[in-house]
Design a protein around this motif. Structure first.
Motif, PDB file in Angstrom:
ATOM      1  N   ARG A   1       0.826  -1.160   0.013  1.00  0.00           N
ATOM      2  CA  ARG A   1       0.053  -0.006   0.043  1.00  0.00           C
ATOM      3  C   ARG A   1       1.001   1.228  -0.242  1.00  0.00           C
ATOM      4  NH1 ARG A   1      -4.121  -0.839   4.839  1.00  0.00           N
ATOM      5  NH2 ARG A   1      -2.254  -0.947   5.829  1.00  0.00           N
ATOM      6  N   PHE A   2       0.091   2.321  -0.330  1.00  0.00           N
ATOM      7  CA  PHE A   2       0.791   3.551  -0.588  1.00  0.00           C
ATOM      8  C   PHE A   2       0.338   4.537   0.380  1.00  0.00           C
ATOM      9  CE2 PHE A   2       1.363   8.116  -2.056  1.00  0.00           C
ATOM     10  CZ  PHE A   2       2.606   8.031  -2.191  1.00  0.00           C
ATOM     11  N   ARG A   3       1.037   5.418   1.306  1.00  0.00           N
ATOM     12  CA  ARG A   3       0.381   6.453   2.312  1.00  0.00           C
ATOM     13  C   ARG A   3       0.949   7.509   1.581  1.00  0.00           C
ATOM     14  NH1 ARG A   3      -1.718   5.673   7.055  1.00  0.00           N
ATOM     15  NH2 ARG A   3      -0.727   3.666   7.267  1.00  0.00           N
ATOM     16  N   PHE A   4      -0.146   8.676   1.601  1.00  0.00           N
ATOM     17  CA  PHE A   4       0.264   9.990   1.361  1.00  0.00           C
ATOM     18  C   PHE A   4       0.778  10.642   2.505  1.00  0.00           C
ATOM     19  CE2 PHE A   4      -3.268   9.161  -1.655  1.00  0.00           C
ATOM     20  CZ  PHE A   4      -2.664   9.624  -2.949  1.00  0.00           C
ATOM     21  N   PRO A   5       1.776  11.820   2.301  1.00  0.00           N
ATOM     22  CA  PRO A   5       2.377  12.581   3.524  1.00  0.00           C
ATOM     23  C   PRO A   5       1.111  12.881   4.354  1.00  0.00           C
ATOM     24  CG  PRO A   5       3.265  13.205   1.378  1.00  0.00           C
ATOM     25  CD  PRO A   5       2.054  12.389   0.920  1.00  0.00           C
ATOM     26  N   SER A   6       0.040  13.148   3.853  1.00  0.00           N
ATOM     27  CA  SER A   6      -1.237  13.380   4.882  1.00  0.00           C
ATOM     28  C   SER A   6      -1.561  12.493   6.017  1.00  0.00           C
ATOM     29  CB  SER A   6      -2.415  14.060   4.107  1.00  0.00           C
ATOM     30  OG  SER A   6      -3.217  13.016   3.200  1.00  0.00           O
ATOM     31  N   GLY A   7      -1.155  11.124   5.464  1.00  0.00           N
ATOM     32  CA  GLY A   7      -1.488   9.974   6.470  1.00  0.00           C
ATOM     33  C   GLY A   7      -2.505   9.390   5.661  1.00  0.00           C
ATOM     34  N   LYS A   8      -3.306   9.884   4.623  1.00  0.00           N
ATOM     35  CA  LYS A   8      -4.283   8.899   3.929  1.00  0.00           C
ATOM     36  C   LYS A   8      -3.501   8.038   2.943  1.00  0.00           C
ATOM     37  CE  LYS A   8      -8.201   9.952   0.832  1.00  0.00           C
ATOM     38  NZ  LYS A   8      -8.847  10.718   0.076  1.00  0.00           N
ATOM     39  N   LEU A   9      -4.385   6.719   3.033  1.00  0.00           N
ATOM     40  CA  LEU A   9      -3.970   5.524   2.129  1.00  0.00           C
ATOM     41  C   LEU A   9      -4.604   5.907   0.878  1.00  0.00           C
ATOM     42  CD1 LEU A   9      -4.367   2.649   4.758  1.00  0.00           C
ATOM     43  CD2 LEU A   9      -2.189   3.435   3.699  1.00  0.00           C
ATOM     44  N   PHE A  10      -3.604   5.406  -0.335  1.00  0.00           N
ATOM     45  CA  PHE A  10      -4.348   5.523  -1.616  1.00  0.00           C
ATOM     46  C   PHE A  10      -4.992   4.371  -1.939  1.00  0.00           C
ATOM     47  CE2 PHE A  10      -3.000   4.753  -6.219  1.00  0.00           C
ATOM     48  CZ  PHE A  10      -3.730   5.907  -6.669  1.00  0.00           C
ATOM     49  N   ARG A  11      -6.163   4.802  -2.745  1.00  0.00           N
ATOM     50  CA  ARG A  11      -7.104   3.670  -2.982  1.00  0.00           C
ATOM     51  C   ARG A  11      -6.886   3.296  -4.333  1.00  0.00           C
ATOM     52  NH1 ARG A  11     -12.976   6.215  -1.667  1.00  0.00           N
ATOM     53  NH2 ARG A  11     -13.561   4.066  -1.796  1.00  0.00           N
ATOM     54  N   TRP A  12      -7.011   2.016  -4.975  1.00  0.00           N
ATOM     55  CA  TRP A  12      -6.545   1.269  -6.085  1.00  0.00           C
ATOM     56  C   TRP A  12      -7.737   1.563  -6.886  1.00  0.00           C
ATOM     57  CZ3 TRP A  12      -3.057  -3.457  -5.694  1.00  0.00           C
ATOM     58  CH2 TRP A  12      -1.839  -3.211  -4.762  1.00  0.00           C
ATOM     59  N   GLU A  13      -7.896   2.279  -8.015  1.00  0.00           N
ATOM     60  CA  GLU A  13      -8.837   2.445  -8.850  1.00  0.00           C
ATOM     61  C   GLU A  13      -8.879   1.689 -10.049  1.00  0.00           C
ATOM     62  OE1 GLU A  13      -9.453   6.729  -9.331  1.00  0.00           O
ATOM     63  OE2 GLU A  13      -9.774   6.859  -7.389  1.00  0.00           O
ATOM     64  N   PHE A  14      -9.947   1.041 -10.482  1.00  0.00           N
ATOM     65  CA  PHE A  14     -10.028   0.081 -11.756  1.00  0.00           C
ATOM     66  C   PHE A  14     -11.092   0.536 -12.693  1.00  0.00           C
ATOM     67  CE2 PHE A  14      -7.710  -2.264  -8.350  1.00  0.00           C
ATOM     68  CZ  PHE A  14      -6.668  -2.668  -9.035  1.00  0.00           C
ATOM     69  N   GLU A  15     -10.865   0.092 -14.127  1.00  0.00           N
ATOM     70  CA  GLU A  15     -12.256   0.450 -14.722  1.00  0.00           C
ATOM     71  C   GLU A  15     -12.186  -0.572 -16.186  1.00  0.00           C
ATOM     72  OE1 GLU A  15     -14.175   3.768 -17.636  1.00  0.00           O
ATOM     73  OE2 GLU A  15     -12.708   4.432 -16.291  1.00  0.00           O
ATOM     74  N   ARG A  16     -12.994  -1.095 -16.563  1.00  0.00           N
ATOM     75  CA  ARG A  16     -13.160  -1.873 -17.615  1.00  0.00           C
ATOM     76  C   ARG A  16     -14.686  -1.887 -18.207  1.00  0.00           C
ATOM     77  NH1 ARG A  16     -12.499  -8.462 -17.361  1.00  0.00           N
ATOM     78  NH2 ARG A  16     -14.594  -8.263 -16.656  1.00  0.00           N
ATOM     79  N   PHE A  17     -14.748  -1.619 -19.619  1.00  0.00           N
ATOM     80  CA  PHE A  17     -16.161  -1.797 -20.208  1.00  0.00           C
ATOM     81  C   PHE A  17     -17.070  -0.867 -19.679  1.00  0.00           C
ATOM     82  CE2 PHE A  17     -14.845  -6.138 -20.809  1.00  0.00           C
ATOM     83  CZ  PHE A  17     -13.827  -5.918 -21.986  1.00  0.00           C
ATOM     84  N   GLY A  18     -16.586   0.161 -19.031  1.00  0.00           N
ATOM     85  CA  GLY A  18     -17.291   1.469 -18.490  1.00  0.00           C
ATOM     86  C   GLY A  18     -17.578   1.264 -16.882  1.00  0.00           C
ATOM     87  N   GLN A  19     -17.072  -0.112 -16.533  1.00  0.00           N
ATOM     88  CA  GLN A  19     -17.313  -0.326 -14.921  1.00  0.00           C
ATOM     89  C   GLN A  19     -16.289  -0.133 -14.270  1.00  0.00           C
ATOM     90  OE1 GLN A  19     -17.842  -4.541 -14.427  1.00  0.00           O
ATOM     91  NE2 GLN A  19     -18.223  -4.302 -11.933  1.00  0.00           N
TER      92      GLN A  19
END
Length: 297
Positions: A195-213
């Motif tokens: 996982r990746f944590r921003f300097p603010s402390g917030k964790l980066f959310r993994w975003e995906f897309e396929r065929f408009g979903q």
């Protein structure tokens, strides 16, 4: 007030709070920290109020110091604009150009843009800051910033460069030999994810897309890092699946050290943009940088 503060004192006060550090502000202004500290003591004595709260590790504005800074920053920006107008009559741009960027974007600039810019405009100093924060470039005293196109504030003028990009989910062949490769984003919940944590402390959310979903996954994992290069290295070491920009992953993919999974869920998106305020005069140094940026493609 015993005497009217000088522009040097007020600019130094703003620089200290921009950096939240006497040492960094002193480096920017070409002064010693002790000289800068003495200057602030004189400023506070002349005002008759404390403007800064100091500790051995940090500096922050008092309530009245914060109010002064809020009124002072627009005045200093207007002064910078006026001086920039004067510099338009010079044969060559000069001064300091401050740009806030991610490390990935800075690496790209150092490879394809910065050498040409510095060679062409030797009177301009380039201050390229990569602190990883999503900031207000105007409030923090930057001439421009660099973000992914989709994240540029709407009131800014954006200049695209570097082509489209995407994030890739990658793992080492060794990891995939031990674990069944995910077929859909939900499968990641059963995997060790880096996982990746921003300097603010917030964790980066993994975003995906396929065929408009579209899908957003809050992944789990024992390892959390704050540097994308280290994430790729951890994935190479078989510690799990990482989600990193294609520019970071490609060298390892080409060397056979990483394999892309869920590739059909990783869409291309508008790439990097240099952005700057549309309501302010564009400094000559920034205009020159944009010209070189466009020529580099």
């Amino acid at each position: 007030m015993n005497s009217t503060p000088t522009l040097t004192e007020l600019s130094a006060f703003a620089a200290i709070l921009r950096h939240r550090s006497f040492r960094k502000a002193a480096d920017e202004l070409g002064l010693s920290p002790s000289t800068l500290s003495h200057m602030m003591r004189v400023l506070e004595e002349n005002f008759g109020v404390r403007l800064l709260n100091r500790t051995t590790r940090s500096v922050a504005p008092t309530e009245i110091g914060d109010r002064l800074l809020a009124r002072l920053l627009p005045l200093l920006r207007d002064l910078d604009g006026a001086l920039a107008e004067v510099s338009l009559f010079r044969d060559r741009p000069s001064g300091i150009l401050r740009i806030n960027s991610s490390e990935i974007a800075a690496s790209l600039l150092l490879e394809a843009v910065v050498p040409t810019f510095l060679a062409r405009y030797p009177d301009v100093g380039l201050d390229l800051v990569t602190d990883g924060k999503l900031i207000d470039i105007v409030a923090d005293g930057f001439d421009a910033g660099i973000r992914l196109g989709e994240a540029v504030p709407q009131d800014m003028i954006a200049v695209h460069f570097g082509g489209d990009s995407r994030f890739l989910t990658v793992a080492s062949p060794d990891y995939l030999a031990r674990r069944l490769a995910p077929k859909a984003p939900d499968d990641l919940k059963a995997h060790a994810c880096i996982r990746f944590r921003f300097p603010s402390g917030k964790l980066f959310r993994w975003e995906f897309e396929r065929f408009g979903q579209q899908m957003v996954v809050d992944v789990a994992g024992a390892l959390t890092l704050d540097h994308v290069g280290l994430m790729a290295e951890a994935a190479v070491g078989g510690m799990g699946i990482a989600y990193v920009a294609d520019r970071v992953a490609q060298p390892y993919i080409a060397a056979g050290k990483l394999v892309v999974v869920l590739e059909d869920w990783c869409p291309w998106m508008p790439g990097l943009c240099l952005y700057y305020p549309g309501h302010r005069h564009v400094p000559p140094g920034l205009r020159a940088f944009i010209d070189v940026l466009k020529q580099a493609g």
